[in-house]
Scaffold this motif. Structure first.
Motif, PDB file in Angstrom:
ATOM      1  N   THR A   1      -5.828  34.691  10.598  1.00  0.00           N
ATOM      2  CA  THR A   1      -6.534  35.001   9.354  1.00  0.00           C
ATOM      3  C   THR A   1      -6.348  36.463   8.945  1.00  0.00           C
ATOM      4  OG1 THR A   1      -8.567  35.288  10.675  1.00  0.00           O
ATOM      5  CG2 THR A   1      -8.260  33.192   9.525  1.00  0.00           C
ATOM      6  N   PHE A   2      -6.442  37.389   9.918  1.00  0.00           N
ATOM      7  CA  PHE A   2      -6.285  38.796   9.552  1.00  0.00           C
ATOM      8  C   PHE A   2      -4.904  39.074   8.992  1.00  0.00           C
ATOM      9  CE2 PHE A   2      -4.671  43.023  10.475  1.00  0.00           C
ATOM     10  CZ  PHE A   2      -5.556  43.780   9.707  1.00  0.00           C
ATOM     11  N   PHE A   3      -3.859  38.595   9.670  1.00  0.00           N
ATOM     12  CA  PHE A   3      -2.510  38.925   9.223  1.00  0.00           C
ATOM     13  C   PHE A   3      -2.111  38.141   7.972  1.00  0.00           C
ATOM     14  CE2 PHE A   3      -2.242  40.830  13.428  1.00  0.00           C
ATOM     15  CZ  PHE A   3      -1.628  42.038  13.107  1.00  0.00           C
ATOM     16  N   PHE A   4      -2.774  37.023   7.706  1.00  0.00           N
ATOM     17  CA  PHE A   4      -2.589  36.377   6.404  1.00  0.00           C
ATOM     18  C   PHE A   4      -3.119  37.300   5.311  1.00  0.00           C
ATOM     19  CE2 PHE A   4      -3.754  33.834   2.776  1.00  0.00           C
ATOM     20  CZ  PHE A   4      -2.740  32.884   2.678  1.00  0.00           C
ATOM     21  N   ILE A   5      -4.328  37.831   5.516  1.00  0.00           N
ATOM     22  CA  ILE A   5      -4.916  38.773   4.555  1.00  0.00           C
ATOM     23  C   ILE A   5      -4.007  39.989   4.390  1.00  0.00           C
ATOM     24  CG2 ILE A   5      -6.881  40.309   4.103  1.00  0.00           C
ATOM     25  CD1 ILE A   5      -8.541  38.322   5.884  1.00  0.00           C
ATOM     26  N   TRP A   6      -3.551  40.525   5.511  1.00  0.00           N
ATOM     27  CA  TRP A   6      -2.710  41.720   5.481  1.00  0.00           C
ATOM     28  C   TRP A   6      -1.372  41.424   4.814  1.00  0.00           C
ATOM     29  CZ3 TRP A   6      -4.511  46.199   5.475  1.00  0.00           C
ATOM     30  CH2 TRP A   6      -3.771  47.331   5.818  1.00  0.00           C
ATOM     31  N   GLY A   7      -0.854  40.208   4.996  1.00  0.00           N
ATOM     32  CA  GLY A   7       0.404  39.807   4.378  1.00  0.00           C
ATOM     33  C   GLY A   7       0.294  39.651   2.877  1.00  0.00           C
TER      34      GLY A   7
END
Length: 381
Positions: free
Chosen positions: A17-23
């Motif tokens: 979830t975090f790296f989806f947001i960051w992506g």
């Protein structure tokens, strides 16, 4: 917090979830701000200040962690207020609100990845977690996030950027409320060891060398992150070609993390750092002097060594520290090595890019050569 899920699964979802947001946030937030009428000069200023705020939050918020329980509490707190900040943008569109909230979310999001890493280092000790096999889901999710939102923009316009971030942040917050099974041990509270201050730790030669080594290797990516796409576009590569070159690097990173235990079980931390350093020196040299797409694609796979091996070695090193010092090591790694030094290398590449173009990568390579001596004298396993 009524439900429990396996700790390994919880950490995987946290990274996803975090790296989806960051992506979504990293490549597209400037586009969304521009669509709201913010000038390119203001966007550049906000991003620069945001980078500084992420550095500050890593050095001020992470040291507040004193136990396993407080690690999860801080993560939940930051995710909730990040969600709230993004949601406010559905109702407030003035420049002041856009600027303030952009800076607030940079401050709040800064420690989120390090907090996930901190949970990971605890689980490495507690359940012998294979950190690389969990962390690879974050790298894959970054690609999914940036790709999916790219498609959504074409069909639904730039409003899809904000809605995608809000939806993903909501999911991340709900997942953060779940209990871990087994629960993290509150080893730091139970210990009688005195917690080291960041300044005291920073003055230790072994810690300073660790930060210089890992910060230089990771920081040297700054020129590529900031100007890789711009340079390849200048030499005539198509958008599709550039996308594939980026994807090759990330997929190589994912594969290495998937099989890292088989590949590096017998390696020392110094050997892993040396591999990352040598790979970076060679990679940036090739990028500085070659415009051959096949050669560049080959050396893009070195991202698995320059980023992934270096990061895995850093996490392994942090996991070996005393419980009373683990949070401080993570704070310095995230704030100084991944924050301040990355910012410094990026700023330096910005100064020289207009004159040197692709040869700016040569500067990155040359700056890494003295780090070989640092690795030689560094006292680590």
């Amino acid at each position: 917090m009524l439900f429990s899920i396996p700790a390994k699964l919880w950490l995987s979802f946290n990274f996803i979830t975090f790296f989806f947001i960051w992506g979504v946030f990293l490549p597209f937030w400037g586009i969304w701000l521009s669509d709201q009428g913010v000038s390119s000069e203001s966007i550049g200023l906000l991003f620069s200040i945001g980078l500084l705020l992420r550095f500050v939050s890593n050095l001020t918020l992470l040291p507040m962690v004193s136990s396993a329980k407080s690690t999860l509490s801080l993560l939940r707190f930051l995710v909730f207020f990040t969600l709230l900040a993004f949601a406010l943008l559905l109702f407030f569109h003035d420049y002041i609100w856009l600027a303030v909230i952009t800076l607030v979310v940079n401050f709040m999001m800064g420690p989120l990845a390090p907090l996930g890493d901190l949970v990971g280092t605890r689980l490495v000790k507690q359940i012998q977690l294979d950190y690389g096999r969990v962390r690879l889901w974050g790298s894959l999710s970054f690609i999914v996030g940036s790709t999916c939102v790219g498609w959504l923009i074409v069909g639904s316009g730039n409003d899809a950027i904000l809605w995608a971030i809000i939806a993903a942040t909501l999911v991340m917050w709900l997942l953060s409320l779940l209990n871990l099974s087994p629960q993290l041990h509150d080893e730091i509270i139970a210990t009688t060891e005195k917690k080291q201050s960041l300044f005291t730790l920073f003055k230790r030669p072994d810690v300073l060398l660790f930060l210089i080594i890992v910060g230089a290797i990771q920081g040297s990516h700054g020129a590529f992150y900031a100007f890789g796409t711009i340079y390849w576009n200048e030499v005539g590569f198509s958008g599709v070609t550039i996308s594939w070159l980026w994807a090759i690097g990330v997929f190589a990173e994912i594969l290495l993390m998937r099989f890292n235990k088989k590949l590096f079980t017998g390696w020392s931390i110094k050997q892993m750092m040396l591999l990352g350093l040598l790979a970076a020196i060679i990679r940036w040299l090739v990028f500085a002097f070659s415009e051959n797409v096949y050669l560049l694609a080959t050396f893009q796979t070195f991202h698995a060594f320059t980023f992934a091996v270096t990061h895995l070695a850093a996490i392994r090193y942090i996991a070996l520290q005393k419980n009373s010092e683990m949070v401080s090591y993570q704070s310095l790694y995230s704030g100084v090595a991944l924050g301040l030094m990355m910012a410094g290398f990026t700023y330096l590449s910005g100064i020289f890019y207009a004159q040197l173009h692709g040869h700016v990568f040569l500067i990155m390579s040359l700056l890494l050569i003295p780090v070989l001596f640092c690795i030689k004298i560094w006292k680590a396993e």
